[in-house]
Design a protein around this motif. Structure first.
Motif, PDB file in Angstrom:
ATOM      1  N   ALA A  66       9.638  -2.669 -10.409  1.00 41.02           N
ATOM      2  CA  ALA A  66       9.092  -1.575  -9.610  1.00 41.02           C
ATOM      3  C   ALA A  66       9.344  -0.257 -10.349  1.00 41.02           C
ATOM      4  CB  ALA A  66       9.739  -1.575  -8.227  1.00 41.02           C
ATOM      5  N   ARG A  67       9.268   0.858  -9.625  1.00 45.43           N
ATOM      6  CA  ARG A  67       9.457   2.167 -10.253  1.00 45.43           C
ATOM      7  C   ARG A  67      10.808   2.779  -9.936  1.00 45.43           C
ATOM      8  NH1 ARG A  67       3.581   5.284  -9.800  1.00 45.43           N
ATOM      9  NH2 ARG A  67       2.371   3.670 -10.849  1.00 45.43           N
ATOM     10  N   ASN A  68      11.665   2.034  -9.308  1.00 45.09           N
ATOM     11  CA  ASN A  68      12.979   2.557  -8.938  1.00 45.09           C
ATOM     12  C   ASN A  68      13.735   3.040 -10.174  1.00 45.09           C
ATOM     13  OD1 ASN A  68      11.957   0.313  -7.269  1.00 45.09           O
ATOM     14  ND2 ASN A  68      13.662   0.830  -5.924  1.00 45.09           N
ATOM     15  N   LYS A  69      14.359   4.214 -10.057  1.00 42.64           N
ATOM     16  CA  LYS A  69      15.159   4.721 -11.172  1.00 42.64           C
ATOM     17  C   LYS A  69      16.430   3.903 -11.335  1.00 42.64           C
ATOM     18  CE  LYS A  69      13.506   9.505 -11.051  1.00 42.64           C
ATOM     19  NZ  LYS A  69      13.883  10.933 -10.885  1.00 42.64           N
ATOM     20  N   ASP A  70      16.992   3.458 -10.236  1.00 39.76           N
ATOM     21  CA  ASP A  70      18.186   2.623 -10.268  1.00 39.76           C
ATOM     22  C   ASP A  70      17.787   1.222 -10.713  1.00 39.76           C
ATOM     23  OD1 ASP A  70      20.449   1.120  -9.831  1.00 39.76           O
ATOM     24  OD2 ASP A  70      20.780   1.807  -7.775  1.00 39.76           O
ATOM     25  N   THR A  71      18.323   0.770 -11.840  1.00 36.52           N
ATOM     26  CA  THR A  71      17.921  -0.534 -12.381  1.00 36.52           C
ATOM     27  C   THR A  71      18.326  -1.685 -11.468  1.00 36.52           C
ATOM     28  OG1 THR A  71      19.966  -0.673 -13.677  1.00 36.52           O
ATOM     29  CG2 THR A  71      18.043   0.290 -14.760  1.00 36.52           C
ATOM     30  N   LEU A  72      19.267  -1.441 -10.552  1.00 37.79           N
ATOM     31  CA  LEU A  72      19.725  -2.494  -9.657  1.00 37.79           C
ATOM     32  C   LEU A  72      19.007  -2.484  -8.313  1.00 37.79           C
ATOM     33  CD1 LEU A  72      23.583  -2.240 -10.278  1.00 37.79           C
ATOM     34  CD2 LEU A  72      21.865  -3.544 -11.551  1.00 37.79           C
ATOM     35  N   ALA A  73      18.021  -1.580  -8.149  1.00 33.34           N
ATOM     36  CA  ALA A  73      17.365  -1.408  -6.848  1.00 33.34           C
ATOM     37  C   ALA A  73      15.971  -2.013  -6.786  1.00 33.34           C
ATOM     38  CB  ALA A  73      17.303   0.074  -6.498  1.00 33.34           C
ATOM     39  N   HIS A  74      15.592  -2.806  -7.794  1.00 30.75           N
ATOM     40  CA  HIS A  74      14.269  -3.426  -7.794  1.00 30.75           C
ATOM     41  C   HIS A  74      14.276  -4.654  -6.877  1.00 30.75           C
ATOM     42  CE1 HIS A  74      12.554  -1.248 -11.429  1.00 30.75           C
ATOM     43  NE2 HIS A  74      13.769  -0.752 -11.263  1.00 30.75           N
ATOM     44  N   PRO A  75      13.121  -5.014  -6.298  1.00 29.08           N
ATOM     45  CA  PRO A  75      13.072  -6.149  -5.367  1.00 29.08           C
ATOM     46  C   PRO A  75      13.583  -7.436  -6.015  1.00 29.08           C
ATOM     47  CG  PRO A  75      11.036  -4.892  -5.271  1.00 29.08           C
ATOM     48  CD  PRO A  75      11.803  -4.355  -6.429  1.00 29.08           C
TER      49      PRO A  75
ATOM     50  N   THR B 215       0.840  -1.191   0.000  1.00 30.21           N
ATOM     51  CA  THR B 215       0.000   0.000   0.000  1.00 30.21           C
ATOM     52  C   THR B 215       0.879   1.246   0.000  1.00 30.21           C
ATOM     53  OG1 THR B 215      -1.692  -1.164   1.277  1.00 30.21           O
ATOM     54  CG2 THR B 215      -1.823   1.241   1.226  1.00 30.21           C
ATOM     55  N   ALA B 216       0.510   2.190  -0.846  1.00 24.11           N
ATOM     56  CA  ALA B 216       1.175   3.493  -0.881  1.00 24.11           C
ATOM     57  C   ALA B 216       0.100   4.556  -1.045  1.00 24.11           C
ATOM     58  CB  ALA B 216       2.183   3.556  -2.023  1.00 24.11           C
ATOM     59  N   GLY B 217      -0.265   5.213   0.074  1.00 25.18           N
ATOM     60  CA  GLY B 217      -1.375   6.158   0.029  1.00 25.18           C
ATOM     61  C   GLY B 217      -2.661   5.434  -0.275  1.00 25.18           C
ATOM     62  N   ASP B 218      -3.360   5.865  -1.323  1.00 26.86           N
ATOM     63  CA  ASP B 218      -4.617   5.216  -1.683  1.00 26.86           C
ATOM     64  C   ASP B 218      -4.425   4.154  -2.773  1.00 26.86           C
ATOM     65  OD1 ASP B 218      -3.976   6.908  -3.742  1.00 26.86           O
ATOM     66  OD2 ASP B 218      -5.972   7.795  -3.940  1.00 26.86           O
ATOM     67  N   ARG B 219      -3.173   3.804  -3.075  1.00 22.56           N
ATOM     68  CA  ARG B 219      -2.893   2.815  -4.117  1.00 22.56           C
ATOM     69  C   ARG B 219      -2.504   1.488  -3.487  1.00 22.56           C
ATOM     70  NH1 ARG B 219      -1.706   5.217  -9.220  1.00 22.56           N
ATOM     71  NH2 ARG B 219      -0.472   3.375  -9.760  1.00 22.56           N
ATOM     72  N   LYS B 220      -3.001   0.407  -4.057  1.00 23.80           N
ATOM     73  CA  LYS B 220      -2.688  -0.928  -3.561  1.00 23.80           C
ATOM     74  C   LYS B 220      -2.303  -1.847  -4.719  1.00 23.80           C
ATOM     75  CE  LYS B 220      -5.565  -1.151   0.606  1.00 23.80           C
ATOM     76  NZ  LYS B 220      -6.611  -1.934   1.320  1.00 23.80           N
ATOM     77  N   ALA B 221      -1.438  -2.774  -4.413  1.00 26.73           N
ATOM     78  CA  ALA B 221      -1.086  -3.806  -5.376  1.00 26.73           C
ATOM     79  C   ALA B 221      -0.834  -5.098  -4.607  1.00 26.73           C
ATOM     80  CB  ALA B 221       0.155  -3.415  -6.173  1.00 26.73           C
ATOM     81  N   SER B 222      -1.058  -6.218  -5.275  1.00 30.81           N
ATOM     82  CA  SER B 222      -0.862  -7.493  -4.588  1.00 30.81           C
ATOM     83  C   SER B 222      -0.309  -8.528  -5.551  1.00 30.81           C
ATOM     84  CB  SER B 222      -2.181  -7.997  -3.986  1.00 30.81           C
ATOM     85  OG  SER B 222      -3.111  -8.292  -5.018  1.00 30.81           O
TER      86      SER B 222
END
Length: 492
Positions: free
Chosen positions: A115-124, A14-21
């Motif tokens: 994800a939305r990370n700008k750093d390509t190496l920082a995604h989960p 959850t991030a604010g009013d946005r959810k993903a699962s």
């Protein structure tokens, strides 16, 4: 994080009013069935590739083949669906990553959730099978390819990045994981910046780093043959991709004049098995025939088929290894398909001037007249008078000559006068009888593309019985993990 109990888990963010699962299925592998796994990836290998390879390498008389491919003659088979999280049509990065992690991902991603990370190496990140087997079991790992070793499929064994083109970072990831056998092309990304030909932005010399870590470095077929007694091997045989079988054995084109002593995929897997099998805890080995895909992109089907035959020869080596024991699971699978099909033959003796006049369909097709294959399954000539009509279903504007490209890999389209547009390569259009094809892809596409078709998997050995029916590509990882009994608590 890790989840210790089997079952389905819904993970919500959850991030604010946005959810993903996302739904994770945690599974128990049970006790080990296999000690070793050999995973062959025929990159982009579709049904038509296998069929054409069988025709050229085994021959056909009155509609019957003169033999079976090694990859055909396996007792278990499945259809594999290859879509990723963001598209029905995948690329080699996230499709291979599904095999090596058991998780879906998106186009161009390796070993991560996008994800939305700008750093390509920082995604989960998610663990690869290389990391799992080394962490849990102390098993050996091998990565063998005839592409650049940093390319998507081999990189999927060690990598965590949103961008598959992060070659310099992928080299570091290979060093971090340290597979016992690493073989392919792509040496410039291992060289320090000050070294001529380097593509690195720093002075890190990864060849020296690997040597310091105990690896034997080899760069030719001859050196590889003398390195089988080594404990760990780094083999880099070309600055780019290793040249394909048609060029290396017959045409001597591409990079062959510059690199005349490149190994065959069979040489590579033979050395890899000798090294990896020394570990009594077992091993996982990926072997990729990657230029099946690359030649299919360039609409150069003869080169793609010769590399399909080469893959099959490597499968034969693995089957011979496994035959002497009952502890090795062998899996052969493409990562995705290409839109290709066999529709008949082109016969130079048919009347007419246009290429379509030369096309025989149904009873007019007959059979091609390639010479009998040599002991390795290769006919020594492909520019015969009656050839397979191997068609591509998705392409840019190009000119189809109906003949093999004997002077080098095909370049179907070249940059046009307008930015981000490609037009037919006029060099091919000047060939007598060439057919000008109006493309069906966007104008920005310079070559063929992948297809979303299911692909055929064949398997043998302990655990192979799990492969049946239609399965998702993530199940390839699951069934390999199950054969090895990789759940914590399972033991050899």
């Amino acid at each position: 994080m890790s989840l210790a109990k089997p079952g389905k888990y819904t993970v919500e963010a959850t991030a604010g009013d946005r959810k993903a699962s996302v739904v994770w299925e945690v599974f128990d592998t049970g006790a080990p069935k296999a000690k070793n796994v050999i995973l062959f990836v025929g990159d982009g290998m579709s049904v038509a590739h296998r069929t054409a390879a069988r025709i050229l390498s085994k021959g056909m008389v009155e509609g019957r083949y003169g033999g079976e491919l090694a990859m055909d003659d396996m007792p278990h088979m499945a259809l594999v669906s290859t879509a990723g999280t963001d598209s029905v049509v995948t690329d080699s990065a996230n499709s291979a990553s599904s095999y090596t992690t058991g998780h879906k991902s998106c186009v161009n991603a390796l070993g991560v959730y996008c994800a939305r990370n700008k750093d390509t190496l920082a995604h989960p990140k998610v663990e690869t099978i290389s990391e799992v087997v080394k962490r849990l079991r102390g098993m050996s790992v091998g990565v063998v390819t005839n592409t650049e070793i940093e390319d998507a499929t081999p990189a999927s064994m060690v990598s965590h990045t949103r961008r598959r083109s992060d070659y310099n970072d992928i080299v570091k990831m290979f060093f971090d994981v340290q597979p016992d056998v690493i073989m392919g092309g792509g040496s410039p990304n291992f060289l320090a910046k000050s070294t001529p030909g380097s593509k690195r932005p720093d002075e890190d010399d990864y060849i020296k780093k690997f040597e310091t870590a105990g690896y034997k470095f080899v760069s030719t077929k001859t050196e590889l043959a003398n390195a089988k007694t080594a404990g760990k091997v780094l083999g880099l045989f070309n600055t780019g991709n290793v040249d394909g079988a048609l060029d290396r054995f017959f045409l001597k084109k591409g990079g062959v004049p510059k690199f005349p002593d490149q190994p065959d995929l069979t040489d590579q897997i033979g050395a890899a098995l000798e090294i990896l099998s020394k570990n009594d805890k077992g091993f996982v080995l990926m072997v990729e025939s990657g230029r099946i895909d690359k030649y299919s992109h360039s609409l150069d089907w003869e080169r793609a088929i010769f590399d399909t035959i080469m893959l099959d020869n490597a499968v034969k080596v693995a089957k011979d290894f496994a035959a002497a024991r009952n502890d090795t699971l062998v899996v052969v699978v493409p990562d995705h398909a290409h839109p290709v099909a066999l529709v008949g033959t082109y016969d130079d003796n048919r009347p007419g001037q246009q290429l379509r006049d030369k096309l025989g369909m149904y009873e007019e097709a007959g059979f091609p007249n390639y010479p009998a294959p040599n002991a390795d399954g290769y006919p020594d000539k492909v520019d015969v008078s009656r050839r397979l009509a191997f068609m591509f279903g998705a392409f840019p504007d190009y000119c189809d000559t109906g003949h093999p490209y004997l002077e080098g890999e095909n370049v179907p389209a070249v940059a046009g006068a307008t930015k981000d547009t490609y037009v037919a390569n006029e060099k091919n259009c000047d060939v007598p009888g060439a057919a000008r094809r109006t493309g069906n892809l966007p104008f920005k596409a310079p070559q063929g593309v992948h297809a979303g078709d299911d692909v055929i998997l064949t398997a043998m050995g302990p655990g192979a019985e799990l492969f049946r029916g239609r399965i998702d590509n993530t199940r390839v990882f699951r069934f390999m993990a199950t054969a090895l009994g990789l759940a914590p608590g399972s033991s050899q």
